[in-house]
Write an enzyme that holds these catalytic residues in place. Sequence first.
Site, PDB file in Angstrom:
ATOM      1  N   HIS B  87       0.837  -1.208   0.000  1.00  0.00           N
ATOM      2  CA  HIS B  87       0.000   0.000   0.000  1.00  0.00           C
ATOM      3  C   HIS B  87       0.868   1.253   0.000  1.00  0.00           C
ATOM      4  CE1 HIS B  87       0.846   1.367   4.096  1.00  0.00           C
ATOM      5  NE2 HIS B  87       0.796   0.106   4.449  1.00  0.00           N
ATOM      6  N   ARG B 136      -5.791   0.352   5.219  1.00  0.00           N
ATOM      7  CA  ARG B 136      -4.957   0.914   4.163  1.00  0.00           C
ATOM      8  C   ARG B 136      -4.599  -0.123   3.098  1.00  0.00           C
ATOM      9  NH1 ARG B 136      -1.975   0.710   9.099  1.00  0.00           N
ATOM     10  NH2 ARG B 136       0.161  -0.096   8.986  1.00  0.00           N
ATOM     11  N   GLU B 190       1.025  -5.437   8.938  1.00  0.00           N
ATOM     12  CA  GLU B 190       2.359  -4.862   9.098  1.00  0.00           C
ATOM     13  C   GLU B 190       2.982  -5.429  10.386  1.00  0.00           C
ATOM     14  OE1 GLU B 190       5.105  -4.141   8.410  1.00  0.00           O
ATOM     15  OE2 GLU B 190       5.011  -2.168   7.454  1.00  0.00           O
ATOM     16  N   HIS B 260       1.741  -5.046   3.432  1.00  0.00           N
ATOM     17  CA  HIS B 260       2.581  -4.004   4.003  1.00  0.00           C
ATOM     18  C   HIS B 260       4.064  -4.287   3.780  1.00  0.00           C
ATOM     19  CE1 HIS B 260      -1.069  -2.755   6.262  1.00  0.00           C
ATOM     20  NE2 HIS B 260      -1.328  -4.042   6.155  1.00  0.00           N
TER      21      HIS B 260
END
Lengths: 333, 330
Positions: B87, B136, B190, B260
Amino acid sequence: MTAAAATAHHAIVSTRSTRLWNAKNSRFDKNVCLVSVGSCCPGNRKLGLLCASGSQSSVTEPVQQPSNGKGDHSPKKSKESSLILIRHGESMWNEKNLFTGCVDVPLTPKGVQEAIEAGSRIRNLPIDVIYTSSMVRAQMTAMLAMMQHRRKKVPIIMHNESEQAHSWSKIYSEDTKKLSIPVITAWQLNERMYGELQGLNKQETADQFGKEQVHEWRRSYGIPPPNGESLEMCAERAVSYFNDQVVPQLTSGKHVMVAAHANSLRSIIMHLDRLTSQEVISLELSTGIPMLYIFKEGKFVRRGSPVGPSEASVYAYTKNLAQYRQKLDSMVQ
Amino acid sequence: MAASTSQHALISIKPAAPAASFSCGKRAGNARFVSATGCCPGSRKFGLVCAANSQSSVIEPVHLPSSPESGSTPKKSGESALILIRHGESLWNEKNLFTGCVDVPLTPKGVNEAIEAGKRICNIPVDVIYTSSLIRAQMTAMLAMMQHRRKKVPIIVHSESERAHQWSQVYSEETKKQSIPVVTAWQLNERMYGELQGLNKQETADRFGKDQVHEWRRSYDIPPPNGESLEMCAERAVSYFKDQIVPQLVAGKHVMIAAHGNSLRSIIMHLDKLTSQEVISLELSTGIPMLYIFKEGKFIRRGSPAGPSEAGVYAYTKKLAQYRQKLDGM
């Protein structure tokens, strides 16, 4: 309500027929639509009054007090919070004309644009907490709308689905927390669940069930499609959630935004405006045009739709909101 | 070989590193994935139409091109595409705060990066999407798919409760065929940054000391307080990849993963058999998708698909060329 405010209401609610918002009885007479409107108030009047009384501490950050504000002396009378309702825009199944319900489909580029547009209309309104459904189209709408908010606080989705999710999402800086807006996702704000119609197109559905039956499911208040929810059932869980979770926030002075779906928002508006089941059936909400309510002294006062940035008119509905706007104007970005 | 030439154009090496030729078998020191221009030098179009059997997983039964006999796909030609997308800019990236697993959304720039990434993958088949539980990455996947030429609709699968599962049921077979399931998994999140989450770099240096912070950020196995090391992140991300995603690829499904920096590095470390030293210096571009071809149990890196305005080979294999032609013919 002052005459000016009543005039404002008339200008805001554009009706399809001759039916009007009845300010005296605080209800719609008949078939009303909340549609996109021009300016909030006729003419070029700016509500420029500066309120010399105490500013609400929930509106103003302690570090950002305007010069005349004395946070402690807010008379109860001036305490108010804003409630913004945003319906998400076009989804990929809207585009394909399929019944969506609780199937988690995303926005189209048009829906993305609508969210951004909505954002430009609310960028001067204070927001302390955001509620959204568990569907990505409403969540994306909230996030896209907030991208342009002038206060520059960061919306952060709360995770409570497990202990790990909760502990993994913790923030360790107080300053950062202050500049965050919690976003709470709730299935109770989901779109009405459409049961066995989910994924069907309108033709398929008419073929399978008969045109009249489908019309009845879509337009009645109490009749659910097979294995689905009626509007009444949707309203029951949406309004319960609103009363249990959202109203306490408003009561404590927090400014709230709810980004959700046509039926869950209609249910809430039915509750706020005390509509009958007949009235709510014909209530249609624009996509991408936020609706504003002021919560004051336990009552919800509808303030229509905040104007877009290019429209000349009143930009705040109350003294407190005018103050908030001025504070934003004076903040160094 | 054409393939290794294309690899050169894709990987841009940091000046300080020894000049190295990057081919599938060898590894350069300090390699970086950066934005690449053309996939292949020149404007060669890979126009071969494969007359051999087409994979049923690539081509919808209703859209078969004139040649194939879908029943007798020899095992040898089975291949699936794996797309990895990191992202773009988040609101905390912009503010220079350590983010980790705090669920912050994209900035307008991040939104554009996702849309750009989408343009690059619009001709590559996608049957299933995996993403993390953070908005995200999910938004990146949805925004990227908005321009996919196949026009299938990504649908997030809900299984967090019985009700969530029931309520999201689709009742039309035709509609299901036009859908791409999107599976969200915390294992693709992440790296969790523990007590650094929400701190800015100055605060962190003040609180913990500059060297300590550098060590946490750049080491492989030293976690920040109450956080994950890259090694820990890799452990859960790669396990998930092997358990859930590889079977899809083996079954011939084309997969996209939107995730991520650290969860994707972990997966790439596994795919490319990098050492912990190599993975530390691996940096992934945001918004530039990475393509792997999974064939005969092996992952072959194919760099980054070209953007629509770039002259170059637009497909890396005969199968992908066929797929592109099918899209063109629709």
